[in-house]
Write a protein that holds these residues in place. Structure first.
Motif, PDB file in Angstrom:
ATOM      1  N   GLN B 354       0.831  -1.203   0.000  1.00  0.00           N
ATOM      2  CA  GLN B 354       0.000   0.000   0.000  1.00  0.00           C
ATOM      3  C   GLN B 354       0.871   1.261   0.000  1.00  0.00           C
ATOM      4  O   GLN B 354       2.006   1.255   0.488  1.00  0.00           O
ATOM      5  CB  GLN B 354      -0.886   0.040   1.249  1.00  0.00           C
ATOM      6  CG  GLN B 354      -1.973  -1.017   1.287  1.00  0.00           C
ATOM      7  CD  GLN B 354      -2.742  -0.955   2.581  1.00  0.00           C
ATOM      8  OE1 GLN B 354      -2.165  -0.883   3.663  1.00  0.00           O
ATOM      9  NE2 GLN B 354      -4.064  -0.959   2.476  1.00  0.00           N
ATOM     10  N   PHE B 355       0.298   2.322  -0.551  1.00  0.00           N
ATOM     11  CA  PHE B 355       0.864   3.658  -0.382  1.00  0.00           C
ATOM     12  C   PHE B 355      -0.118   4.499   0.428  1.00  0.00           C
ATOM     13  O   PHE B 355      -1.337   4.399   0.245  1.00  0.00           O
ATOM     14  CB  PHE B 355       1.085   4.335  -1.741  1.00  0.00           C
ATOM     15  CG  PHE B 355       2.376   3.938  -2.406  1.00  0.00           C
ATOM     16  CD1 PHE B 355       3.578   4.367  -1.882  1.00  0.00           C
ATOM     17  CD2 PHE B 355       2.380   3.163  -3.537  1.00  0.00           C
ATOM     18  CE1 PHE B 355       4.781   4.010  -2.487  1.00  0.00           C
ATOM     19  CE2 PHE B 355       3.569   2.795  -4.158  1.00  0.00           C
ATOM     20  CZ  PHE B 355       4.771   3.225  -3.626  1.00  0.00           C
ATOM     21  N   TYR B 356       0.415   5.310   1.316  1.00  0.00           N
ATOM     22  CA  TYR B 356      -0.373   6.273   2.092  1.00  0.00           C
ATOM     23  C   TYR B 356      -0.028   7.647   1.529  1.00  0.00           C
ATOM     24  O   TYR B 356       1.129   8.070   1.592  1.00  0.00           O
ATOM     25  CB  TYR B 356       0.008   6.154   3.566  1.00  0.00           C
ATOM     26  CG  TYR B 356      -0.605   7.189   4.485  1.00  0.00           C
ATOM     27  CD1 TYR B 356      -1.959   7.499   4.426  1.00  0.00           C
ATOM     28  CD2 TYR B 356       0.183   7.840   5.437  1.00  0.00           C
ATOM     29  CE1 TYR B 356      -2.511   8.438   5.285  1.00  0.00           C
ATOM     30  CE2 TYR B 356      -0.356   8.779   6.301  1.00  0.00           C
ATOM     31  CZ  TYR B 356      -1.696   9.066   6.222  1.00  0.00           C
ATOM     32  OH  TYR B 356      -2.236  10.007   7.073  1.00  0.00           O
ATOM     33  N   LEU B 357      -1.004   8.302   0.927  1.00  0.00           N
ATOM     34  CA  LEU B 357      -0.795   9.612   0.307  1.00  0.00           C
ATOM     35  C   LEU B 357      -1.434  10.651   1.208  1.00  0.00           C
ATOM     36  O   LEU B 357      -2.601  10.504   1.590  1.00  0.00           O
ATOM     37  CB  LEU B 357      -1.437   9.642  -1.085  1.00  0.00           C
ATOM     38  CG  LEU B 357      -1.213   8.413  -1.983  1.00  0.00           C
ATOM     39  CD1 LEU B 357      -1.988   8.561  -3.294  1.00  0.00           C
ATOM     40  CD2 LEU B 357       0.269   8.226  -2.266  1.00  0.00           C
ATOM     41  N   PHE B 358      -0.687  11.692   1.558  1.00  0.00           N
ATOM     42  CA  PHE B 358      -1.283  12.679   2.463  1.00  0.00           C
ATOM     43  C   PHE B 358      -0.652  14.054   2.294  1.00  0.00           C
ATOM     44  O   PHE B 358       0.450  14.191   1.742  1.00  0.00           O
ATOM     45  CB  PHE B 358      -1.192  12.222   3.921  1.00  0.00           C
ATOM     46  CG  PHE B 358       0.204  12.108   4.472  1.00  0.00           C
ATOM     47  CD1 PHE B 358       0.958  10.959   4.280  1.00  0.00           C
ATOM     48  CD2 PHE B 358       0.770  13.150   5.214  1.00  0.00           C
ATOM     49  CE1 PHE B 358       2.239  10.839   4.802  1.00  0.00           C
ATOM     50  CE2 PHE B 358       2.043  13.043   5.740  1.00  0.00           C
ATOM     51  CZ  PHE B 358       2.780  11.885   5.534  1.00  0.00           C
TER      52      PHE B 358
END
Lengths: 133, 467
Positions: B354-358
Motif C-alpha cells: 500500500q501507499f499512504y498519500l497525504f
C-alpha cells in the motif's frame, strides 16, 4: 564517517546499545532509528567453516565466536564533541578554530575491538584502517 | 498540457548531485545525494560496474531508459563472491578468471564437477540472528557443459531449499526439505552475453548459520545427486546472499561487504514551489500587474490576494516509480517545507502493498489523505494535485480520492526522496521520473500523465506478454 567494530557478550546487550542511540515509532507501529549511523549485525561470526559430508550434512560444526559482533559506520557529526568554541573577531572571522574530538558514543567504547585488518566484514569501498576511531 | 516546473528524468548527475531537466537553470536539481559506500549498477553498455561513494546510480537493468536507483543498506554475506576457488569444494574444481563476466572483464570462474553424488562448492556464514529470516541467494551463471544448475540454501541439516535451473527452458524447479525452512520464490534476470542472475528466496530455520551450495549438472537433480557426465561445468560469478529481496550486486573478497543506503534530497527551492516561478497560469497575472504599476510592492499585493484566496493557483506532484524489492521500512517521497509541518507526501507502507498519500499544513495537521493498494514490482504512477478546497489523488490513471475543503500547505521548499527533506523515511526503489507543476492540472491531464502511453506499455508494466 568513522568505522568501528564491537563485540558484545550477547545479542540482547548489543540490541540495547543500538536502541539507546535513539528510536521512534512510525505510523505502522514499527520502531525506526532516529540517528543516521549505519549498523551491521554480524552475530556470532564464523571462525572456522563447517565440514559437510556428501549429502551436505554437517560432520564437523562451524566454530563460531562466543561474542556477538557489530560493525558501525558512524555519522561523524553525531559523535563529535566541541571541546572549545571557535574564537571570532568583530567581523566574524575565525581567529582560533573550534577544537573538537571524536569518540565512541557513551557505553560503546568498552565493547570496541581494534583490528589491524578489515576483519570479516567491511563497508563496500571503505577501508576500516583508514576510518577507524 | 502545461510543462512541468520541475522535471527530474534520470539523465545527468555528478558526485553528490542529480540534475533535473527542468528548469534549465538548475533550480530544480537535487543538490544532495549521499551514499557513503561504493555500489554497483548496470551501465548503458550492459555491464555491471562499481561506482564510488556519493555517485548517483543511473541503472539500465530495465532497458534503454535508465532509472535513478535508490537502495537501502544491504550486506552480501558471501565472501569471495567472484573467487570460487576460495570456496569449500567437494568433488569439483574451480578455475579462476576463465571468461568474461557480467562486469566486462575476465573475472568469471569455471566450476567443473564429476559424476560423484556430491559435487559442489559451498560457503557458510553467520546470520545476523538465530531466527527465521527471509533471505535471497543469487548468483550469475552462464551455460557451459550441461543444461542445469543446482542451488541449495541450508540451515540445520536437513532443513533446506533446493532449486534447479534449466538453461534451455529457463525454468526453475524448487523443493523444501526438513522442517521450518520454506521456499518463497525463484526468478532470473538475463544479462548480456547469455549470463543469467538466478535468485532464490526462502525463509530460513532458526540456525545460527546458513550454508549455500552450487553445482552444475547435466541431469536433473540436486547438488548432492549423481550426474550422468563427469565434466558438467558452468561459468559462474557474483554470488550474493542477503536479507529479504535481491538487490544490486555487492562484490566481496575476503570479508563480507555492506553497501550503504542512498539518500537523495534538496530538489528545487522555495521560489520554485511557491507559485511565482514562470507559471503558465501566472503569466497573465504578471501581465495584469501593469494595472498595479502605480502601487508599490506588486508581488506583495499578488501574494496577499493569493493568501486571502482572492486568487488561487494550485500545484501538482507526479512520481513514476517502481520497487523491484521489498523493504521493511516506511519510504516516502515528499515536497515539504523541510519539516513535517507542510508537506505533500507519497509514503510506502511497511506492508509493501500500500501507499499512504497525504498532505499536511500548519503544524502537521492532515488536510487530505488516502491509503491505496498498489501492485509492487511494477511501475506505479502517482499524482497529487492541490489548491484551496480541492485536493486530488491519482494512481495509475485513476482518481482515487478527492477532498473538497481545506487550505494548502505553504512555504514548500524541497522535493526529496524521504519524509521531509531530512534523513528519515528514505524511499528505496527505482525512480523513472518525478515532476512538479505549479498549477493543478485538469483531471484529463493527470489521468493521461499517470496512465500508460500504449496498451503494450501497460501490459509490460504488469509483466504480461502481448502476442
Amino acid at each position: 564517517m568513522k568505522v568501528s567494530k564491537y563485540e558484545f557478550k550477547d545479542k540482547s546487550t548489543a540490541d540495547a546499545k543500538i536502541k539507546a542511540l535513539g528510536v521512534a515509532t512510525d505510523e505502522d507501529g514499527n520502531e525506526y532509528p532516529t540517528h543516521s549511523h549505519s549498523i551491521v549485525k554480524l552475530g556470532h561470526i564464523v571462525l572456522e567453516q563447517p565440514e559437510l559430508d556428501e549429502d551436505g550434512e554437517i560432520i564437523k560444526e562451524a566454530v563460531l565466536s562466543e561474542n556477538y559482533h557489530l560493525d558501525v559506520a558512524w555519522n561523524e557529526k553525531e559523535i563529535t564533541t566541541i571541546e572549545e568554541e571557535a574564537i571570532l573577531d568583530e567581523d566574524g572571522m575565525v581567529i582560533t578554530p573550534e577544537v573538537t574530538s571524536i569518540d565512541h558514543p557513551y557505553g560503546w567504547k568498552s565493547a570496541s575491538v581494534d583490528l589491524e585488518t578489515n576483519g570479516v566484514h567491511s563497508f563496500f569501498g571503505i577501508d576500516y584502517l583508514a576510518h577507524k576511531i | 498540457m502545461a510543462n512541468p516546473t520541475l522535471a527530474m528524468i534520470p539523465s545527468g548527475y555528478k558526485a553528490g548531485k542529480v540534475y533535473s531537466v527542468l528548469p534549465a537553470n538548475g533550480d530544480g536539481d537535487f543538490t544532495t545525494f549521499t551514499r557513503a559506500s561504493f555500489a554497483t549498477r548496470l551501465n548503458n553498455a550492459g555491464f555491471i560496474e562499481t561506482v564510488d561513494a556519493n555517485i548517483p546510480r543511473l541503472d539500465y537493468t530495465s532497458g534503454s531508459c535508465p532509472v535513478l536507483l535508490l537502495e537501502e543498506q544491504k550486506i552480501n554475506n558471501l565472501t569471495d563472491s567472484e573467487d570460487f576457488n576460495n570456496w569449500t569444494k567437494l568433488n569439483i574444481t574451480a578455475a579462476t578468471n576463465t571468461t568474461m563476466s557480467p562486469s566486462g572483464d575476465a573475472s568469471a570462474d569455471t566450476i567443473t564437477r564429476n559424476s560423484t553424488a556430491a559435487s559442489y562448492v559451498n560457503k557458510t556464514f553467520t546470520k545476523e540472528e538465530e531466527d527465521s529470516l527471509e533471505m535471497t541467494l543469487s548468483v550469475f551463471v552462464k551455460k557451459n557443459v550441461g543444461d542445469f544448475f543446482a542451488m541449495r540454501a541450508q540451515g540445520t541439516y536437513p532443513n533446506r531449499v533446493d532449486s534447479l535451473f534449466q538453461f534451455s527452458t529457463e525454468t526453475f524447479t524448487s523443493s523444501e526439505s526438513g522442517n521450518n525452512f520454506s521456499f518463497i520464490s525463484a526468478s532470473f534476470k538475463k544479462y548480456a552475453n547469455d549470463w543469467y542472475r538466478l535468485n532464490v528466496s526462502f525463509e530460513t530455520d532458526e540456525a545460527a548459520t546458513l550454508t549455500t551450495l552450487f553445482s552444475p549438472r547435466s541431469l536433473t537433480g540436486q547438488v548432492d545427486s549423481t550426474d550422468s557426465a563427469s565434466d558438467s561445468s558452468v561459468f559462474i560469478w557474483g554470488a550474493q546472499c542477503e536479507n529479504d529481496n535481491s538487490t544490486s550486486y555487492i562484490k566481496t573478497t575476503t570479508s563480507a561487504q555492506t553497501r550503504l543506503k542512498d539518500v537523495c534530497k534538496d530538489g528545487g527551492n522555495s521560489v520554485l514551489f511557491n507559485g511565482n516561478y514562470q507559471s503558465d497560469l501566472l503569466n497573465p497575472l504578471r501581465l495584469r500587474s501593469t494595472y498595479f504599476e502605480n502601487l508599490q510592492g506588486t508581488t506583495d499585493i499578488l501574494n496577499s490576494f493569493l493568501c486571502d484566496g482572492v486568487l488561487s493557483y494550485g500545484s501538482t506532484m507526479f512520481v513514476d516509480l517502481q520497487k523491484s524489492f521489498k523493504d521493511r521500512t516506511i519510504g516516502r517521497i515528499s515536497i515539504s517545507d523541510s519539516s513535517t509541518s507542510n508537506a505533500v507526501v507519497i509514503s510506502k507502507k511497511t506492508n509493501n502493498s500500500q501507499f499512504y498519500l497525504f498532505i499536511t499544513r500548519a503544524n502537521g495537521d492532515i488536510v487530505a489523505e488516502i491509503t491505496t493498494d498498489v501492485d509492487y514490482d511494477v511501475r506505479n504512477k502517482i499524482a497529487i494535485s492541490w489548491e484551496v478546497d480541492s485536493f486530488k489523488f491519482y494512481v495509475n490513471g485513476f482518481l482515487v480520492h478527492t477532498v473538497t475543503s481545506g487550505e494548502t500547505p505553504i512555504d514548500l521548499n524541497a522535493f526529496a526522496f524521504n519524509g521531509s527533506n531530512e534523513s528519515l523515511f528514505n524511499f528505496f526503489g527505482e525512480i523513472n521520473q518525478v515532476h512538479y507543476y505549479n498549477s493543478s492540472l485538469q483531471n484529463l491531464e493527470i489521468e493521461k500523465l499517470t496512465s500508460y502511453s500504449s496498451f503494450e506499455k501497460m501490459a509490460e508494466s504488469q509483466l504480461c506478454n502481448v502476442e
